[in-house]
Design an enzyme around this catalytic site. Sequence first.
Site, PDB file in Angstrom:
ATOM      1  N   GLU A 245       4.264   1.106   1.977  1.00  0.00           N
ATOM      2  CA  GLU A 245       5.360   0.769   2.864  1.00  0.00           C
ATOM      3  C   GLU A 245       6.721   1.066   2.256  1.00  0.00           C
ATOM      4  OE1 GLU A 245       2.153  -0.543   2.479  1.00  0.00           O
ATOM      5  OE2 GLU A 245       2.718  -2.633   2.613  1.00  0.00           O
TER       6      GLU A 245
ATOM      7  N   CYS B  42       0.852  -1.189   0.000  1.00  0.00           N
ATOM      8  CA  CYS B  42       0.000   0.000   0.000  1.00  0.00           C
ATOM      9  C   CYS B  42       0.886   1.237   0.000  1.00  0.00           C
ATOM     10  CB  CYS B  42      -0.914   0.002   1.215  1.00  0.00           C
ATOM     11  SG  CYS B  42      -2.169  -1.279   1.173  1.00  0.00           S
TER      12      CYS B  42
END
Lengths: 267, 787
Positions: free
Chosen positions: B433, B431
Amino acid sequence: MVNFMITGTIFKIKKFAIHDGPGIRTTLFLKGCPMSCWWCHNPEGQKFESEKMIKGENGSNQNEWVGREMTVSEVIREIEKDIIFYDESGGGATFSGGEPLSQPDFVDQLIIECKKKEINTLLDTTGFAPSDIFLNLSRKVDFLFFDLKLINDKEHIKYTGISNRLVLENLKMISKDKKRPSIHIRFPVIPGITDTNGNPERLAEFVKSLDTIQHIDILPYHNIANGKYQRLGMENKLAGLKPPGNSEVETVMSIFKSYGFSVKSGG
Amino acid sequence: MNDRIRKLREQSLKAKPKLSAERAELITEFYKSGVSMKEPVPVQRALAFKFILENKAICINDGELVVGERGPAPKATPTYPEVCIHSIKDLEVLDAREKVAFECDESTKKIYRDEIIPFWQGKSIREKIFSHMSGKWEDAYQAGIFTEFQEQRSPGHTVLGDKIYSKGFEELKNEIDISLQNLDYHHDAKALDKAEQLRAMNIAAAAMIVYAGRYGNELNRLAKSENDPARKDELLTMAGICCHVPAKPPRTFWEALQYYWFVHVGVITELNPWDSFNPGRLDQHLYPFYEKEIRSGSMDRERVMELLQAFWIKFNNHPSPPKTGVTAKESNTYVDFSLINLGGLKRDNTDAVNELSYLILDVVEEMRLLQPSSMIQLSKKNPDRFIKRALKIIRTGFGQPSIFNADSIVQELVRQGKTIEDARDGGASGCVETGAFGRECYILTGYFNLPKIFEITLNNGVDPRTERQIGLQTGNPRDFETYESLFDAYAKQVTFFIDIKIRGNNIIERINAKYMPVPFLSLLIDDCIQNGMDYNAGGARYNTSYIQGVGLGSITDSLTSIKYNVFDKELLSMDEMLCAMTDDFEGHNDLKRRLLDNTPKYGNDNDYADSVMKDIFELFYRAVNKRPNAKGGMHRINLLPTTSHVYFGSVTGAMPDGRKAHAPLSEGISPVQGADLNGPTAVIKSAGKIDHIRTGGTLLNQKFIPQVIEDQEGMNKLTHLVRSYFKMDGHHIQFNVVSSDVLKDAQNNPDDYRDLIVRVAGYSDYFVDLTSELQKEIINRTEHDGF
């Protein structure tokens, strides 16, 4: 010295205002207006006092207060919060309403303080104010958005409640003034009212004769405020009026363009 | 797109995700045969990988330019019984469930019933994990305090660097040999372990060369029987490519793409890592090939587009492996999180945006596929036209690409101890990171339900849902005399549960290191070969374990509400608040309105609420940051939810911010749904008060409808909005351009959508503030625009 304790009445502070002048702006809506235009899309800004409005649609029985008193320092604190966005985008603060010039001392202090903090300022006005006040404030701001509605005074009185003589005089004065800001004329297209009888042409001629103004913003009528009239219990004289179609707006734009203005639709 | 791509795209879109027993059967056959019984675990794993690649079906779809499928056909999705056994019941659920289903026919079920399940029962990693977890861990897990990423998926979540574009597998095998020769049996007690690990990597590398060769042979065979001379030529070229890469380094753009794809298939066949795998900085890696071929004229722009589009379709053919139970709830999607990074900075700190960055954005726009995901890394050094190009795609309502702050990513990585060059080669995956691509093992370990722990604090350690004491007894909240004592109790509970989570993480990391090494993935990530250590055992240059905080907005507003209403303004007692929560606010309408309308909320640039948010951030950060993991690295935080905020909400009762029981929590670092009433600049100011640099990623969503950015001026202003957020070191922002369905829902549930901005006529306004006729008009208009 700025007097931070002066208060004014505001009915809305809108952040991320992206159609009220250049860049990302914070728009202050000042409560109270000497005009009562039939097409007004901020009817909750007309009365000078705070008032109750039914909250939301669909026959809610809750009320909300429209209009609250704020000090200069409170308002400046709100405006300052978005400085990072103004700097990035070339935005700033917009004073709108209602009619900001109807609370001249308050707005004056706000503009002075914004200047001091290097925040770009824009005055969005009907132009209806004593000339000394109008001139004093218009000279201080970076941008002036000036509404012109109807050139025929009888019509103007009928649809706005007041004569346009002072309005036109004020515009003339600022257009010749050495300290004038960048000026945009704002023209509302109200079908059957402002777009007929040669009104756009005659307005264009008038502005042309002033010689220093290049920008005309066309604001097509919208029935957005119908619900607000109901919630305020106010009569909406244009209740059934349909917004102008694209071609009607184009026609008005081309009239102004034919006079050599730089014309834009929307804010 | 041309006809070929259109057909392949259609095929991919139409293919229904279906369970394939192929891999499960092969791995079962391999282990049943006992051939590797005498070998150490890493070598067993490598031999199993080899067995699969030697025997799995070769799949070449009609017209394809890039080949290799994880299953026997597009979207035929394998399972990984050595990690997680699917029961017959699981298979039935997967087949029947409404969302994210996988077709599973009777014959597949029979294979699982007769062969797979009986063999693997008692041997899977999932069973090992659960048998090693403490009662406290189990309680917290069942209560929905946290989730566990590794209970059905193996640790993955890494991104490939630039290694394969200059090295073939033969060279990697040479490096392995050198590492083997350098082993010091006199002084290194681990020398034998390393030798075994390196031998396993060697086998895995050879297996991949064999697998590619099988494709080469099949392509040659197809070429012989092909009547269309153009396709015949193409098939022969492709056969040549598959015989060249991955054994040798790629020479052309096409070879580079095919090489990556073989590697991708290898990683997701070896195991089911979460996230799957990812080429990362694709525009950077491919640019040298692109430039060379465009300059020499061996390829034109159209051909580049076509190849990239063919490559895109391969990602879309590969849904995330089936998830069940809590894991399905926390990440309920087919997306397997391959996030293509574009733009950002080069290793030498110069602007990395190139021609190919724009061209890949063209591909993203034209393909409009769920997978791969795409993002732009926006540095202050990148030109505005780059973000504007991305915004033009975003405004079509596609939700891609998302926008990341390249300069923050570098700072985050350097703060974690990466070299500045490795940081600049990094980016964001999954997402949001942060990772040092090609050099880091960074895994997500689980979502962490911050609001739930507050609910437990308000119940003196008891979970009201089950009436079980699962937390500490930090005192009856009615006895707290100050807000500080309440916060202190909450802090103790958070630390208590983080301790449980980290203890579990470190055990699970060792289980995977010991029993489920990944020799193939280890080949790809520096410095596993040099260290002679597995990716799962700490072989990578950097090793990070993340815990992802969820519900920052909800917990902030809840604590703020009690601070404001109970302690500061004394408008009600703690008891009254708790009673109203127990009643889920039924019969407490005035109080609910007060909590919703007249209480400070995060997301409004209001320092009262935002300072509470900062306290919570510090608490979570201190509880997690720098705690050692089991791979010689450290735990870090990030703030993102995937879909866990819905699951976590479903197990969490009414909260002091006026949220009803079981409603979703706030997502990412976004404010509570509908709590932000002052527009996007205020949200961004609030979110900007988070110290993003001390996280490994934060997620901020903003809703707009396309009309807000329909013209150049709107686009410019949105650009300014993003640039301003990034000046505050904001990590990521995504614009949700909403559909008419959402608008209709907003009509019926205005409280949930108070932040939704719509463009009306020459200006924008809050949707819920519009008259119902106008709302209808806008809904119609949106539909008219093609939604």
